[in-house]
Design a protein around this motif. Structure first.
Motif, PDB file in Angstrom:
ATOM      1  N   GLU A   2       0.829  -1.209   0.000  1.00  0.00           N
ATOM      2  CA  GLU A   2       0.000   0.000   0.000  1.00  0.00           C
ATOM      3  C   GLU A   2       0.864   1.260   0.000  1.00  0.00           C
ATOM      4  O   GLU A   2       0.619   2.198  -0.776  1.00  0.00           O
ATOM      5  CB  GLU A   2      -0.931   0.002   1.211  1.00  0.00           C
ATOM      6  CG  GLU A   2      -1.844   1.230   1.257  1.00  0.00           C
ATOM      7  CD  GLU A   2      -2.849   1.179   2.401  1.00  0.00           C
ATOM      8  OE1 GLU A   2      -3.452   2.235   2.688  1.00  0.00           O
ATOM      9  OE2 GLU A   2      -3.026   0.106   3.000  1.00  0.00           O
ATOM     10  N   GLU A   3       1.879   1.292   0.861  1.00  0.00           N
ATOM     11  CA  GLU A   3       2.767   2.459   0.900  1.00  0.00           C
ATOM     12  C   GLU A   3       3.466   2.649  -0.439  1.00  0.00           C
ATOM     13  O   GLU A   3       3.640   3.782  -0.916  1.00  0.00           O
ATOM     14  CB  GLU A   3       3.802   2.279   2.001  1.00  0.00           C
ATOM     15  CG  GLU A   3       4.764   3.455   2.126  1.00  0.00           C
ATOM     16  CD  GLU A   3       5.827   3.249   3.185  1.00  0.00           C
ATOM     17  OE1 GLU A   3       6.517   4.229   3.530  1.00  0.00           O
ATOM     18  OE2 GLU A   3       5.985   2.100   3.671  1.00  0.00           O
ATOM     19  N   CYS A   4       3.870   1.544  -1.061  1.00  0.00           N
ATOM     20  CA  CYS A   4       4.544   1.596  -2.361  1.00  0.00           C
ATOM     21  C   CYS A   4       3.659   2.266  -3.413  1.00  0.00           C
ATOM     22  O   CYS A   4       4.060   3.222  -4.078  1.00  0.00           O
ATOM     23  CB  CYS A   4       4.920   0.178  -2.791  1.00  0.00           C
ATOM     24  SG  CYS A   4       5.542   0.040  -4.478  1.00  0.00           S
ATOM     25  N   ILE A   5       2.444   1.779  -3.564  1.00  0.00           N
ATOM     26  CA  ILE A   5       1.550   2.300  -4.607  1.00  0.00           C
ATOM     27  C   ILE A   5       1.146   3.736  -4.324  1.00  0.00           C
ATOM     28  O   ILE A   5       1.091   4.583  -5.235  1.00  0.00           O
ATOM     29  CB  ILE A   5       0.314   1.393  -4.755  1.00  0.00           C
ATOM     30  CG1 ILE A   5       0.743   0.008  -5.254  1.00  0.00           C
ATOM     31  CG2 ILE A   5      -0.707   2.017  -5.708  1.00  0.00           C
ATOM     32  CD1 ILE A   5      -0.379  -0.993  -5.350  1.00  0.00           C
ATOM     33  N   ARG A   6       0.869   4.041  -3.071  1.00  0.00           N
ATOM     34  CA  ARG A   6       0.469   5.417  -2.737  1.00  0.00           C
ATOM     35  C   ARG A   6       1.597   6.402  -3.023  1.00  0.00           C
ATOM     36  O   ARG A   6       1.341   7.566  -3.379  1.00  0.00           O
ATOM     37  CB  ARG A   6       0.039   5.503  -1.276  1.00  0.00           C
ATOM     38  CG  ARG A   6      -1.273   4.770  -0.992  1.00  0.00           C
ATOM     39  CD  ARG A   6      -1.916   5.232   0.306  1.00  0.00           C
ATOM     40  NE  ARG A   6      -3.094   4.440   0.621  1.00  0.00           N
ATOM     41  CZ  ARG A   6      -4.285   4.594   0.048  1.00  0.00           C
ATOM     42  NH1 ARG A   6      -4.442   5.540  -0.887  1.00  0.00           N
ATOM     43  NH2 ARG A   6      -5.307   3.842   0.393  1.00  0.00           N
ATOM     44  N   SER A   7       2.846   5.967  -2.893  1.00  0.00           N
ATOM     45  CA  SER A   7       3.962   6.867  -3.194  1.00  0.00           C
ATOM     46  C   SER A   7       4.010   7.200  -4.687  1.00  0.00           C
ATOM     47  O   SER A   7       4.454   8.291  -5.062  1.00  0.00           O
ATOM     48  CB  SER A   7       5.285   6.248  -2.737  1.00  0.00           C
ATOM     49  OG  SER A   7       5.714   5.206  -3.603  1.00  0.00           O
ATOM     50  N   VAL A   8       3.561   6.266  -5.535  1.00  0.00           N
ATOM     51  CA  VAL A   8       3.491   6.538  -6.974  1.00  0.00           C
ATOM     52  C   VAL A   8       2.307   7.452  -7.269  1.00  0.00           C
ATOM     53  O   VAL A   8       2.415   8.404  -8.057  1.00  0.00           O
ATOM     54  CB  VAL A   8       3.362   5.232  -7.775  1.00  0.00           C
ATOM     55  CG1 VAL A   8       3.314   5.538  -9.273  1.00  0.00           C
ATOM     56  CG2 VAL A   8       4.525   4.299  -7.481  1.00  0.00           C
ATOM     57  N   GLN A   9       1.177   7.182  -6.647  1.00  0.00           N
ATOM     58  CA  GLN A   9      -0.011   8.017  -6.852  1.00  0.00           C
ATOM     59  C   GLN A   9       0.229   9.458  -6.429  1.00  0.00           C
ATOM     60  O   GLN A   9      -0.396  10.371  -6.955  1.00  0.00           O
ATOM     61  CB  GLN A   9      -1.194   7.441  -6.067  1.00  0.00           C
ATOM     62  CG  GLN A   9      -1.709   6.115  -6.606  1.00  0.00           C
ATOM     63  CD  GLN A   9      -2.807   5.533  -5.739  1.00  0.00           C
ATOM     64  OE1 GLN A   9      -2.745   5.618  -4.515  1.00  0.00           O
ATOM     65  NE2 GLN A   9      -3.812   4.931  -6.364  1.00  0.00           N
ATOM     66  N   ALA A  10       1.153   9.663  -5.503  1.00  0.00           N
ATOM     67  CA  ALA A  10       1.443  11.009  -5.004  1.00  0.00           C
ATOM     68  C   ALA A  10       2.315  11.816  -5.953  1.00  0.00           C
ATOM     69  O   ALA A  10       2.465  13.035  -5.772  1.00  0.00           O
ATOM     70  CB  ALA A  10       2.121  10.922  -3.631  1.00  0.00           C
ATOM     71  N   GLN A  11       2.873  11.186  -6.980  1.00  0.00           N
ATOM     72  CA  GLN A  11       3.705  11.913  -7.935  1.00  0.00           C
ATOM     73  C   GLN A  11       2.890  12.977  -8.664  1.00  0.00           C
ATOM     74  O   GLN A  11       1.743  12.744  -9.045  1.00  0.00           O
ATOM     75  CB  GLN A  11       4.318  10.946  -8.955  1.00  0.00           C
ATOM     76  CG  GLN A  11       5.403  10.044  -8.390  1.00  0.00           C
ATOM     77  CD  GLN A  11       6.681  10.801  -8.083  1.00  0.00           C
ATOM     78  OE1 GLN A  11       7.242  11.495  -8.927  1.00  0.00           O
ATOM     79  NE2 GLN A  11       7.150  10.668  -6.840  1.00  0.00           N
ATOM     80  N   THR A  12       3.483  14.141  -8.846  1.00  0.00           N
ATOM     81  CA  THR A  12       2.767  15.240  -9.506  1.00  0.00           C
ATOM     82  C   THR A  12       2.607  15.014 -11.002  1.00  0.00           C
ATOM     83  O   THR A  12       1.784  15.673 -11.643  1.00  0.00           O
ATOM     84  CB  THR A  12       3.500  16.569  -9.276  1.00  0.00           C
ATOM     85  OG1 THR A  12       4.848  16.466  -9.771  1.00  0.00           O
ATOM     86  CG2 THR A  12       3.531  16.912  -7.789  1.00  0.00           C
ATOM     87  N   LEU A  13       3.383  14.122 -11.575  1.00  0.00           N
ATOM     88  CA  LEU A  13       3.214  13.753 -12.983  1.00  0.00           C
ATOM     89  C   LEU A  13       1.990  12.842 -13.088  1.00  0.00           C
ATOM     90  O   LEU A  13       2.034  11.670 -12.693  1.00  0.00           O
ATOM     91  CB  LEU A  13       4.466  13.031 -13.492  1.00  0.00           C
ATOM     92  CG  LEU A  13       4.476  12.680 -14.983  1.00  0.00           C
ATOM     93  CD1 LEU A  13       4.647  13.936 -15.823  1.00  0.00           C
ATOM     94  CD2 LEU A  13       5.586  11.691 -15.294  1.00  0.00           C
TER      95      LEU A  13
END
Length: 421
Positions: free
Chosen positions: A18-29
């Motif tokens: 979950e932490e892994c995927i959320r860190s990608v979703q948080a990208q501004t791109l």
């Protein structure tokens, strides 16, 4: 248009997924896709992925029977629709929210097939900065300028790069089907084909350090050796001296204990690969008598009792001894002495420079060689890696303060294997 495809192999990663995927979703791109390849997970990872996919249509979910992370990444490359590709392991995460956007911009404006970034790792719950390029600290990397691969010849940290998909497909670059050490051959070939790359002044990747020894068995050790041999051969073929030398160091120092631990009497494949690697190194260095550290360690393991007894006898003759080396090898020698009830005779650990070293080990002080006074002069046992041994012997011969005995590095590796087992 999808700008970046992030490929995440997933195998029993429910703890950090979950932490892994959320860190990608948080990208501004925002123009990205998240390709999650379930590599035959048996835990709750598939359910977590499905839940994320329901809430974010940018997530693409693929499944395959367990084949390893390399095969999962190759499947992700085939499925990717983004102009660029990045790789993320399911137990790691992205840091700076702007990182992918910054790296994408550098690639586009500079017409570059590859862009790297700075990185960090998690160790014992603490996030620490680590170098992207071996031998350099993060602040020494020239961010924002073009770097020639031949000047650095790095083989690690492939996750910290953004890759033009067309560059990978046109050069037919993929991950070899190894369970271990499949990423260094991928990175070496990708950066060599690119010729030049840039490093963005941003932290994209945070890597969780794990117990590496627990991740290997005999088959995975064979795959490790296949990967090392791949890079030795590639370096030899393309005159990449730095890469060749670094790969030899990985074989002889970084992985020697793991390699020796995983040789079994009923499976000699590891030994066969070691002999192959040894021959490549002999030919490259033009030294017919060269024997790599793992083979020397194995030979000593077969008949080390005489050497062990001699060391014990030498220590018993001394009321106090000094150990030169406060790192891995010095501590191994202390453990060996403890096992033989001789550790109380160690009065001091000696180092060339206290900078970066502990000031105390097992309650025993660590001092610099220059502070090792005449009053404390005693028999010294030098327990260091071979690469620094000549310089230390030179220093000891200059000061003439004590007699010393060099503890064979292969013996230290042999006792390390005993402790592992």
């Amino acid at each position: 248009m999808i700008k970046v495809s992030i490929i995440i192999p997933v195998y029993n990663a429910e703890k950090y997924l979950e932490e892994c995927i959320r860190s990608v979703q948080a990208q501004t791109l925002n123009e990205l896709e998240i390709i999650c390849v379930d590599d035959g997970s048996t835990d709750n990872s598939p359910e977590i992925l499905t839940q994320f996919q329901d809430g974010d249509k940018r997530i693409v979910l693929c499944r395959q029977e367990n084949q390893g992370a390399g095969a999962a990444r190759n499947l992700g490359i085939q499925k990717a629709e983004g102009k660029y590709i990045a790789f993320l392991d399911a137990d790691d995460y992205y840091i700076d929210k702007e990182a992918l956007s910054v790296m994408f911009h550098i690639c586009e404006t500079g017409n570059l097939p590859v862009c790297g970034s700075l990185r960090k790792h998690v160790k014992n719950g603490r996030v620490e900065t680590e170098p992207l390029i071996q031998g350099q600290t993060a602040d020494e990397v020239i961010c924002g300028t073009l770097l020639n691969y031949n000047d650095f010849q790095l083989d690690y940290n492939y996750q910290s790069f953004l890759y033009l998909k067309e560059h990978l497909t046109e050069n037919k670059i993929c991950f070899p089907n190894y369970r271990r050490f499949q990423d260094p051959p991928f990175l070496v070939r990708t950066l060599y084909a690119a010729g030049r790359f840039a490093v963005a002044e941003t932290y994209l990747y945070c890597y969780r350090l794990s117990d590496m020894e627990q991740r290997f068995d005999t088959q995975k050790t064979c795959d490790l050796l296949h990967g090392l041999i791949d890079n030795l051969c590639f370096a030899k073929e393309h005159n990449l001296e730095i890469l060749f030398r670094n790969t030899v160091c990985r074989l002889e120092d970084e992985y020697v204990d793991i390699i020796c631990k995983n040789i079994t009497e009923d499976n000699l494949d590891v030994l066969v690969l070691l002999i192959q690697a040894n021959q490549i190194i002999r030919d490259y260095y033009k030294e017919k008598s060269y024997v790599i550290q793992p083979i020397r360690t194995l030979l000593l393991c077969m008949n080390q009792s005489l050497y062990r007894d001699r060391l014990i006898h030498m220590v018993k003759k001394q009321e106090k001894i000094a150990v030169y080396g406060a790192g891995k090898y010095g501590k191994l020698f202390w453990e060996f002495l403890k096992k033989n009830n001789l550790h109380s005779r160690v009065s001091v650990f000696v180092v060339s420079d206290l900078k970066g070293n502990e000031t105390e080990i097992k309650g025993i002080p660590v001092v610099e060689l220059q502070d090792f006074s005449k009053e404390k002069a005693c028999q010294m046992f030098v327990s260091v890696r071979r690469g620094v041994l000549d310089e230390i012997k030179r220093k000891l011969n200059e000061i003439k303060r004590c007699s010393y005995t060099v503890v064979k590095e292969e013996f230290l590796h042999a006792i390390a294997i005993e402790f592992i087992r």
